[in-house]
Motif scaffolding. Sequence first.
Motif, PDB file in Angstrom:
ATOM      1  N   VAL A 200      35.768 -58.684   0.283  1.00 48.41           N
ATOM      2  CA  VAL A 200      34.394 -58.381  -0.123  1.00 48.41           C
ATOM      3  C   VAL A 200      34.331 -58.109  -1.624  1.00 48.41           C
ATOM      4  N   LEU A 201      33.335 -58.708  -2.280  1.00 46.14           N
ATOM      5  CA  LEU A 201      33.025 -58.455  -3.682  1.00 46.14           C
ATOM      6  C   LEU A 201      31.615 -57.885  -3.764  1.00 46.14           C
ATOM      7  N   ILE A 202      31.396 -56.900  -4.646  1.00 47.38           N
ATOM      8  CA  ILE A 202      30.084 -56.282  -4.768  1.00 47.38           C
ATOM      9  C   ILE A 202      29.611 -56.396  -6.206  1.00 47.38           C
ATOM     10  N   GLY A 203      28.370 -56.866  -6.389  1.00 52.64           N
ATOM     11  CA  GLY A 203      27.793 -57.019  -7.715  1.00 52.64           C
ATOM     12  C   GLY A 203      26.597 -56.105  -7.920  1.00 52.64           C
ATOM     13  N   GLY A 204      26.451 -55.578  -9.133  1.00 53.07           N
ATOM     14  CA  GLY A 204      25.337 -54.690  -9.461  1.00 53.07           C
ATOM     15  C   GLY A 204      25.754 -53.751 -10.577  1.00 53.07           C
ATOM     16  N   THR A 205      24.932 -52.737 -10.842  1.00 49.59           N
ATOM     17  CA  THR A 205      25.314 -51.740 -11.839  1.00 49.59           C
ATOM     18  C   THR A 205      26.423 -50.859 -11.269  1.00 49.59           C
ATOM     19  N   THR A 206      27.156 -50.207 -12.146  1.00 52.88           N
ATOM     20  CA  THR A 206      28.251 -49.332 -11.701  1.00 52.88           C
ATOM     21  C   THR A 206      27.744 -48.267 -10.736  1.00 52.88           C
ATOM     22  N   GLU A 207      26.582 -47.684 -11.047  1.00 49.58           N
ATOM     23  CA  GLU A 207      26.000 -46.639 -10.203  1.00 49.58           C
ATOM     24  C   GLU A 207      25.648 -47.170  -8.823  1.00 49.58           C
ATOM     25  N   ASN A 208      24.972 -48.318  -8.782  1.00 48.41           N
ATOM     26  CA  ASN A 208      24.548 -48.873  -7.494  1.00 48.41           C
ATOM     27  C   ASN A 208      25.734 -49.331  -6.652  1.00 48.41           C
ATOM     28  N   VAL A 209      26.712 -49.949  -7.310  1.00 51.10           N
ATOM     29  CA  VAL A 209      27.895 -50.420  -6.585  1.00 51.10           C
ATOM     30  C   VAL A 209      28.629 -49.239  -5.951  1.00 51.10           C
ATOM     31  N   SER A 210      28.793 -48.175  -6.724  1.00 46.73           N
ATOM     32  CA  SER A 210      29.501 -46.992  -6.224  1.00 46.73           C
ATOM     33  C   SER A 210      28.771 -46.373  -5.038  1.00 46.73           C
ATOM     34  N   ALA A 211      27.450 -46.233  -5.148  1.00 46.63           N
ATOM     35  CA  ALA A 211      26.663 -45.630  -4.066  1.00 46.63           C
ATOM     36  C   ALA A 211      26.710 -46.499  -2.811  1.00 46.63           C
ATOM     37  N   PHE A 212      26.617 -47.810  -3.000  1.00 46.04           N
ATOM     38  CA  PHE A 212      26.625 -48.721  -1.855  1.00 46.04           C
ATOM     39  C   PHE A 212      27.972 -48.709  -1.146  1.00 46.04           C
ATOM     40  N   GLN A 213      29.059 -48.722  -1.903  1.00 46.65           N
ATOM     41  CA  GLN A 213      30.390 -48.714  -1.303  1.00 46.65           C
ATOM     42  C   GLN A 213      30.571 -47.529  -0.364  1.00 46.65           C
ATOM     43  N   GLU A 214      30.087 -46.356  -0.792  1.00 52.52           N
ATOM     44  CA  GLU A 214      30.261 -45.151   0.015  1.00 52.52           C
ATOM     45  C   GLU A 214      29.505 -45.214   1.330  1.00 52.52           C
ATOM     46  N   MET A 215      28.467 -46.047   1.387  1.00 49.08           N
ATOM     47  CA  MET A 215      27.663 -46.126   2.602  1.00 49.08           C
ATOM     48  C   MET A 215      28.154 -47.201   3.571  1.00 49.08           C
ATOM     49  N   LEU A 216      29.056 -48.049   3.105  1.00 56.08           N
ATOM     50  CA  LEU A 216      29.631 -49.046   4.008  1.00 56.08           C
ATOM     51  C   LEU A 216      30.581 -48.367   4.996  1.00 56.08           C
ATOM     52  N   PRO A 217      30.688 -48.891   6.217  1.00 56.39           N
ATOM     53  CA  PRO A 217      31.700 -48.374   7.142  1.00 56.39           C
ATOM     54  C   PRO A 217      33.084 -48.470   6.507  1.00 56.39           C
ATOM     55  N   LYS A 218      33.966 -47.530   6.801  1.00 60.34           N
ATOM     56  CA  LYS A 218      35.290 -47.490   6.175  1.00 60.34           C
ATOM     57  C   LYS A 218      36.083 -48.771   6.413  1.00 60.34           C
ATOM     58  N   SER A 219      35.859 -49.409   7.551  1.00 63.12           N
ATOM     59  CA  SER A 219      36.583 -50.650   7.836  1.00 63.12           C
ATOM     60  C   SER A 219      36.241 -51.740   6.825  1.00 63.12           C
ATOM     61  N   TRP A 220      35.006 -51.715   6.299  1.00 69.75           N
ATOM     62  CA  TRP A 220      34.605 -52.688   5.288  1.00 69.75           C
ATOM     63  C   TRP A 220      34.962 -52.212   3.884  1.00 69.75           C
ATOM     64  N   GLN A 221      34.948 -50.909   3.669  1.00 68.75           N
ATOM     65  CA  GLN A 221      35.379 -50.390   2.373  1.00 68.75           C
ATOM     66  C   GLN A 221      36.805 -50.832   2.057  1.00 68.75           C
ATOM     67  N   SER A 222      37.645 -50.871   3.080  1.00 68.68           N
ATOM     68  CA  SER A 222      39.052 -51.233   2.866  1.00 68.68           C
ATOM     69  C   SER A 222      39.226 -52.703   2.486  1.00 68.68           C
ATOM     70  N   LEU A 223      38.183 -53.524   2.702  1.00 68.89           N
ATOM     71  CA  LEU A 223      38.281 -54.955   2.396  1.00 68.89           C
ATOM     72  C   LEU A 223      37.646 -55.312   1.047  1.00 68.89           C
ATOM     73  N   ILE A 224      37.150 -54.309   0.325  1.00 72.60           N
ATOM     74  CA  ILE A 224      36.562 -54.565  -0.993  1.00 72.60           C
ATOM     75  C   ILE A 224      37.683 -54.876  -1.991  1.00 72.60           C
ATOM     76  N   VAL A 225      37.600 -56.029  -2.647  1.00 70.66           N
ATOM     77  CA  VAL A 225      38.659 -56.445  -3.568  1.00 70.66           C
ATOM     78  C   VAL A 225      38.207 -56.441  -5.021  1.00 70.66           C
ATOM     79  N   GLY A 226      36.923 -56.179  -5.263  1.00 73.90           N
ATOM     80  CA  GLY A 226      36.465 -56.143  -6.645  1.00 73.90           C
ATOM     81  C   GLY A 226      34.964 -55.957  -6.745  1.00 73.90           C
ATOM     82  N   SER A 227      34.511 -55.619  -7.954  1.00 69.37           N
ATOM     83  CA  SER A 227      33.082 -55.490  -8.229  1.00 69.37           C
ATOM     84  C   SER A 227      32.797 -56.058  -9.604  1.00 69.37           C
ATOM     85  N   PHE A 228      31.519 -56.326  -9.880  1.00 69.94           N
ATOM     86  CA  PHE A 228      31.150 -56.944 -11.149  1.00 69.94           C
ATOM     87  C   PHE A 228      29.680 -56.681 -11.437  1.00 69.94           C
TER      88      PHE A 228
END
Length: 368
Positions: A200-228
């Motif tokens: 999983v890759l997440i795009g957006g501002t640093t603030e929005n990306v951080s907030a969104f990551q925390e709301m994802l289920p932990k099983s999906w958080q572990s699959l995040i490989v980068g942001s931009f």
Amino acid sequence: MLTKNDLQELLDYQAQSPILSVYLNTNPTGGTIEDHKLQLRSMLKDIDAPKDIEIIKTYLDHEYDWRSWCSIAIFSNADENFFQAYPLAVDVRNRARLHHCPYVKPLAALFDAHSGYGVVLIDKQQARFFSFHLGELQAEARFSGEDVQRQKHGGGSQVTGRSRGVEGIAETPDGDTQRNMQEAANVAAKFLKTNNVRRVLIGGTTENVSAFQEMLPKSWQSLIVGSFAMSMNAAYGEIQEKALEIGAETEKHREEKLLQTIITEAAKGRNGLTRFGEILSAIKEGRVQTLVMKDGYKKDGYRCQGCGYITVQKLDKCPFCAGEFEHISDAAELAVRNVLQAGGSVKVVEDEKNTLDEYGGIVALLRY
């Protein structure tokens, strides 16, 4: 779109006569159409398969869309009326093989490096979701939540099949943002699962990306490989390019880590092997979980005509079935096929640090 089923069909195909496999990079940034055709002619000049060569040239002249794809993989056996062509949205290295079975090692590497990518673009109100397979868009969706600029009463978030209802969040602009993020995370989890995403890759501002990551289920958080950083209204091509760029960099780090794991396991006499002969024996026993080799690795060997056992030693009789051996020019290709058919994975790596050179160009991680 090339699928796992297509790869499996190529693995299962047993030709009675040689089949010509061609991988041609046709990326417009690498030259004109005539430049790419010249490369093809150069690859095929020493291959004795006139009927297959003519079929491939005819396909490329009249059917292939040169301006829409980065490369193509073609498999032709005119004697058995077999022909498959797979346009690809990612680059491949030019190569051609005439063999008794389809040459699938490059495809296996592509599946490992470029399949199962999901991209989420997120802001305080909206989200866009994309699933990429081999660099090609597989699916996309959009989520629209509450307007955070003003309080809305009686309205609701807009996404097909969903209703508003995140409990415990205040009815304030900040609460709207939090609620939107939570609902977007719920929708994202379903989208990613439906499309078999594993990175999983997440795009957006640093603030929005951080907030969104925390709301994802932990099983999906572990699959995040980068942001931009990326605008919510970015064009598809821009998103695709960024996903491929970050994906390639992430894959390089994963490969380096895997190599070190295998080498350490081998040094401790556990679940790692660094000698090709031992690796072939483990493949025969179905113990190889991941086979890793340097791009371009090729080694002569011998295959039992009875049970298919592969070895680098010239033996009179097969130790398993007493069958006769035949010489094969690329034992590594057959090793790849056997690992994939046993449910293992294959990585073909550039190995820029030349880590594999010390171990002959090939290593393996074992299941047990």
